[in-house]
Design a protein around this motif. Structure first.
Motif, PDB file in Angstrom:
ATOM      1  N   UNK A  77      -5.885   3.657   9.438  1.00 26.17           N
ATOM      2  CA  UNK A  77      -5.865   3.318   8.132  1.00 26.17           C
ATOM      3  C   UNK A  77      -7.152   4.010   7.368  1.00 26.17           C
ATOM      4  N   UNK A  78      -8.208   4.148   7.974  1.00 21.79           N
ATOM      5  CA  UNK A  78      -9.478   4.707   7.442  1.00 21.79           C
ATOM      6  C   UNK A  78      -9.201   6.382   7.574  1.00 21.79           C
ATOM      7  N   UNK A  79      -8.491   6.774   8.736  1.00 18.67           N
ATOM      8  CA  UNK A  79      -8.398   8.259   8.796  1.00 18.67           C
ATOM      9  C   UNK A  79      -7.485   8.807   7.586  1.00 18.67           C
ATOM     10  N   UNK A  80      -6.589   7.875   7.218  1.00 18.38           N
ATOM     11  CA  UNK A  80      -5.552   8.357   6.172  1.00 18.38           C
ATOM     12  C   UNK A  80      -6.131   8.062   4.833  1.00 18.38           C
ATOM     13  N   UNK A  81      -7.084   7.313   4.720  1.00 15.63           N
ATOM     14  CA  UNK A  81      -8.071   7.269   3.226  1.00 15.63           C
ATOM     15  C   UNK A  81      -8.791   8.679   3.393  1.00 15.63           C
ATOM     16  N   UNK A  82      -9.286   9.008   4.400  1.00 13.93           N
ATOM     17  CA  UNK A  82     -10.308  10.233   4.498  1.00 13.93           C
ATOM     18  C   UNK A  82      -9.244  11.476   4.301  1.00 13.93           C
ATOM     19  N   UNK A  83      -8.182  11.398   4.954  1.00 14.22           N
ATOM     20  CA  UNK A  83      -7.117  12.661   4.857  1.00 14.22           C
ATOM     21  C   UNK A  83      -6.834  12.975   3.535  1.00 14.22           C
ATOM     22  N   UNK A  84      -6.482  11.746   2.692  1.00  9.97           N
ATOM     23  CA  UNK A  84      -6.257  11.773   1.476  1.00  9.97           C
ATOM     24  C   UNK A  84      -7.045  12.094   0.303  1.00  9.97           C
ATOM     25  N   UNK A  85      -8.531  12.039   0.665  1.00  7.78           N
ATOM     26  CA  UNK A  85      -9.600  12.193  -0.222  1.00  7.78           C
ATOM     27  C   UNK A  85      -9.672  13.663  -0.565  1.00  7.78           C
ATOM     28  N   UNK A  86      -9.993  14.048  -1.687  1.00  6.14           N
ATOM     29  CA  UNK A  86     -10.209  15.497  -2.162  1.00  6.14           C
ATOM     30  C   UNK A  86     -11.576  16.081  -1.586  1.00  6.14           C
ATOM     31  N   UNK A  87     -11.472  17.106  -1.193  1.00  2.11           N
ATOM     32  CA  UNK A  87     -12.708  17.797  -0.647  1.00  2.11           C
ATOM     33  C   UNK A  87     -13.320  17.111   0.496  1.00  2.11           C
ATOM     34  N   UNK A  88     -14.637  17.401   0.610  1.00  2.00           N
ATOM     35  CA  UNK A  88     -15.225  16.806   1.883  1.00  2.00           C
ATOM     36  C   UNK A  88     -15.506  15.291   1.750  1.00  2.00           C
ATOM     37  N   UNK A  89     -15.707  14.603   3.133  1.00  2.00           N
ATOM     38  CA  UNK A  89     -15.815  13.346   3.150  1.00  2.00           C
ATOM     39  C   UNK A  89     -17.354  13.190   3.895  1.00  2.00           C
ATOM     40  N   UNK A  90     -18.028  12.091   3.494  1.00  2.00           N
ATOM     41  CA  UNK A  90     -19.343  11.732   3.998  1.00  2.00           C
ATOM     42  C   UNK A  90     -19.139  10.516   4.769  1.00  2.00           C
TER      43      UNK A  90
ATOM     44  N   UNK B 172     -23.746  15.135  -7.797  1.00  2.00           N
ATOM     45  CA  UNK B 172     -22.696  15.868  -8.365  1.00  2.00           C
ATOM     46  C   UNK B 172     -21.144  15.328  -7.942  1.00  2.00           C
ATOM     47  N   UNK B 173     -21.404  14.259  -7.300  1.00  2.00           N
ATOM     48  CA  UNK B 173     -20.089  13.376  -6.654  1.00  2.00           C
ATOM     49  C   UNK B 173     -19.288  14.540  -5.956  1.00  2.00           C
ATOM     50  N   UNK B 174     -19.541  15.462  -5.195  1.00  2.00           N
ATOM     51  CA  UNK B 174     -19.006  16.474  -4.277  1.00  2.00           C
ATOM     52  C   UNK B 174     -18.300  15.975  -3.268  1.00  2.00           C
ATOM     53  N   UNK B 175     -18.437  14.711  -2.604  1.00  2.00           N
ATOM     54  CA  UNK B 175     -17.696  14.251  -1.597  1.00  2.00           C
ATOM     55  C   UNK B 175     -16.570  13.121  -2.167  1.00  2.00           C
ATOM     56  N   UNK B 176     -15.357  13.614  -1.873  1.00  2.00           N
ATOM     57  CA  UNK B 176     -14.214  12.835  -2.324  1.00  2.00           C
ATOM     58  C   UNK B 176     -14.197  11.343  -1.903  1.00  2.00           C
ATOM     59  N   UNK B 177     -14.949  10.943  -0.960  1.00  2.00           N
ATOM     60  CA  UNK B 177     -14.732   9.619  -0.246  1.00  2.00           C
ATOM     61  C   UNK B 177     -16.164   9.497   0.649  1.00  2.00           C
ATOM     62  N   UNK B 178     -16.960   8.503   0.715  1.00  2.00           N
ATOM     63  CA  UNK B 178     -18.000   7.870   1.408  1.00  2.00           C
ATOM     64  C   UNK B 178     -17.669   6.931   2.258  1.00  2.00           C
TER      65      UNK B 178
END
Lengths: 74, 552
Positions: free
Chosen positions: B448-461, B502-508
């Motif tokens: 479930x977390x992987x799917x949320x990471x995959x769906x996020x725009x750009x890099x994920x921290x 700058x909110x460059x990460x789509x998800x943390x």
């Protein structure tokens, strides 16, 4: 000293005892010296230092008990 | 005639009743210890099927392995994107790298390597006890006792290098134990070279092996000071050369990341708590091991096992460092299993020490007439000590078709996650909480977390690497390493904080929040929690940029 590094020489219990007494004493002085050398330090002898001092005293006492055992190999 | 030969000639033959009782008790002890082996195998197999971080930081070991498989060094400048570096030496990752070529990024092979390393160590412990004590059942019990330890159980099947280091340490000690008695110079030189090689392998698996290197040099010095100099120089020269080459190849990052960053704050309470835990779990074997060291010191020759045990026990004091824990006792546990085993085997085989001074002669005069009754008592007491040890280290799942009924019969109730009982409880003063089995719902939560990471725009921290790796996104940062460096004043967070602002990460994705404080403050100001997913007993916090969340 030359005997210590001669071919085939092995430490005796007495040698080991002397080395432990010397090592423990150096350690004891070293731990106490932290407060002397690091003059800005506050709080005196802290709990870690106390533990280290106890260990050094233990090593010295252990060494003293080995010295009378003489030439038996360590 | 030597004193050992005398001992054999005058050996007391115990009565049949005490022998029978001893055999029954020893069989019971071996049964209990074999039970722990079964639990250990079940845990290892369970973890190998779990595709995410089980213990925090495993994912970054995988990232290091991937980098080595690509011919890249993971000792990088953490001030620059992707802010990633490793604080561990390379050997374990190099050993795992061929698996990346064949199977791609995965956790199972790193966990398999760690697990196999513990089995090799246990076998080496058993062999050492058999060689020195000549008692096969005690040798078997010693090897099994190592695997039964809560500490070894916890960390054995993890994608971490610690147990591989212990394996190399144990093998080095085994090779060097009798090197001075080898009369053939050519064979002796080969054994010394092999010992040096194994010690270097241990050191380049994890830095903590320096204590074993020191113990080996001290042992060599006691036996042959002249030879010890050549031995010590061999370790220093080869080890130093590898060190300098790595430092030159990484522009100084090797030294900064693996040495400077590991000088962490020390918490005495954590160390004392872990020593207490070590004693409470292993006391049944620890006390005999200590007594055997004293016996060797006064009545026999000091073996490498005793010197190693003392060095490893003292080195465990570093477990009070930030980031350290019970794993720092693993080497001492291997050593105490060897020493207690040799102690028991020599008692049962009535092998007396070789010392010939006034004190030893007096002791022998006193003990030889009592040898018969003492041996009969020890034949009963020694298996009882292993049974006592088996009770002290009690750990097992309390659920499931196999373990559930056994746990019920023993009256055990879970005291850890996912239906698991552990006599170690939560690790004293630390933060690790491992040992339980993972479940299907844990795996589902991870995906479930992987799917949320995959769906996020750009890099994920993400605080754990698995989610990014499985989502096909680049791994950004190794948080604990940033924290290590930051605590030592060696990390400049400007670039990472700017990216967060700058909110460059789509998800943390956060778990333990082991980031430098200024990074956490920036995250708190510019991101907000939108979801929390529980996996493996931990709440993973998912944070999105504040404005974006407000719009949705």
């Amino acid at each position: 000293m030359s005997k210590l590094f001669s071919r085939g020489y092995s430490l005796s219990k007495r040698d080991l005892g002397i080395l432990l007494v010397l090592g423990g004493t150096v350690g004891l002085v070293g731990v106490l010296a932290i407060d002397v050398l690091d003059a800005g330090r506050e709080g005196g002898i802290g709990p870690s230092q106390q533990a280290a001092l106890a260990a050094c005293v233990g090593i010295v006492l252990l060494g003293l008990t080995l010295i009378p055992l003489g030439r038996d190999p360590a | 005639m030597t004193s050992e030969a005398l001992a054999v000639d005058n050996r007391h033959v115990p009565g049949s009743i005490s022998t029978a009782i001893s055999h029954v008790l020893m069989a019971a002890a071996l049964l209990v210890l074999t039970g722990y082996l079964i639990i250990y195998v079940a845990y290892a197999v369970n973890l190998m099927q779990f595709p995410f971080d089980y213990d925090q930081g495993e994912g970054f070991e995988l990232v290091d392995t991937i980098m080595f498989s690509q011919g890249r060094l993971p000792y990088q400048n953490t001030n620059e994107y992707p802010f990633y570096s490793s604080n561990y030496p390379p050997l374990f990752h190099i050993m795992a790298a061929p698996f990346v070529w064949i199977f791609g990024p995965a956790y199972w092979y790193g966990r398999l390597l760690g697990f196999l390393g513990t089995l090799v160590t246990a076998a080496a412990i058993g062999y050492a006890v058999w060689r020195e004590g000549g008692h096969r059942w005690i040798a078997l019990a010693s090897g099994l006792a190592f695997l039964a330890s809560n500490t070894i159980y916890h960390i054995g099947p993890l994608f971490r290098q610690h147990m591989t280091m212990v394996m190399f340490e144990m093998l080095a000690v085994l090779v060097l134990a009798h090197v001075n008695e080898v009369s053939d110079p050519r064979r002796r030189r080969w054994m010394l070279a092999l010992g040096i090689g194994l010690i270097l392998c241990a050191g380049y698996t994890k830095q903590l092996a320096y204590a074993t290197a020191g113990a080996a040099v001290v042992f060599m010095f006691i036996r042959q000071p002249r030879r010890a100099i050549a031995f010590g120089l061999g370790i220093a020269l080869v080890g130093g050369l590898i060190f300098l080459v790595l430092d030159a190849l990484t522009g100084g990052q090797w030294f900064l990341q693996t040495i400077s960053a590991n000088v962490n704050e020390f918490y005495l309470d954590q160390t004392l708590g872990l020593y207490r835990l070590w004693f409470s779990l292993h006391g049944f074997l620890l006390v005999p091991a200590v007594l055997y060291v004293l016996y060797e010191l006064y009545f026999d020759r000091l073996s490498i096992y005793s010197v190693w045990f003392l060095a490893a026990g003292a080195n465990a004091a570093l477990s009070g460092k930030w980031g350290a824990g019970d794993s720092y006792f693993a080497t001492s546990i291997a050593a105490l299993c060897v020493l207690s085993g040799i102690c028991f085997a020599r008692i049962l085989n009535q092998r007396l020490g070789s010392a010939d001074h006034a004190l030893s002669r007096r002791a022998k005069r006193w003990i030889i007439p009592l040898r018969g009754p003492l041996t009969a008592v020890c034949m009963i007491v020694i298996p009882l000590l292993y049974l006592g040890y088996g009770r002290a280290v009690l750990h097992m799942p309390t659920d499931g078709p196999v373990f559930g009924p056994v746990a019920s019969a023993l009256g055990l109730e879970a005291n850890a996650d996912n239906g698991f009982y552990d006599s170690a409880g939560r690790i004293a003063g630390g933060y690790a909480d491992i040992g339980h089995l993972t479940t299907e719902s844990d795996i589902a939560a991870g995906w479930q977390i992987v799917e949320r990471v995959r769906a996020a725009e750009g890099d994920v921290l993400s605080e754990e690497a698995a989610f990014n790796l499985l989502a096909g996104k680049p791994v950004i940062t190794n948080p604990t390493q940033l924290l290590n460096l930051w605590l030592n004043g060696q990390y400049d967070a400007t670039e990472l904080v700017t990216m967060i602002e700058r909110q460059e990460f789509g998800l943390i994705v956060l778990r333990a929040q082991f980031f430098p404080t200024e990074v956490l403050i920036a995250i708190g100001e510019h991101y907000e929690q939108t979801e929390s997913i529980r996996m493996n007993g931990f709440d993973y916090l998912l944070l999105e940029p504040r404005n974006q969340s407000a719009e949705t």
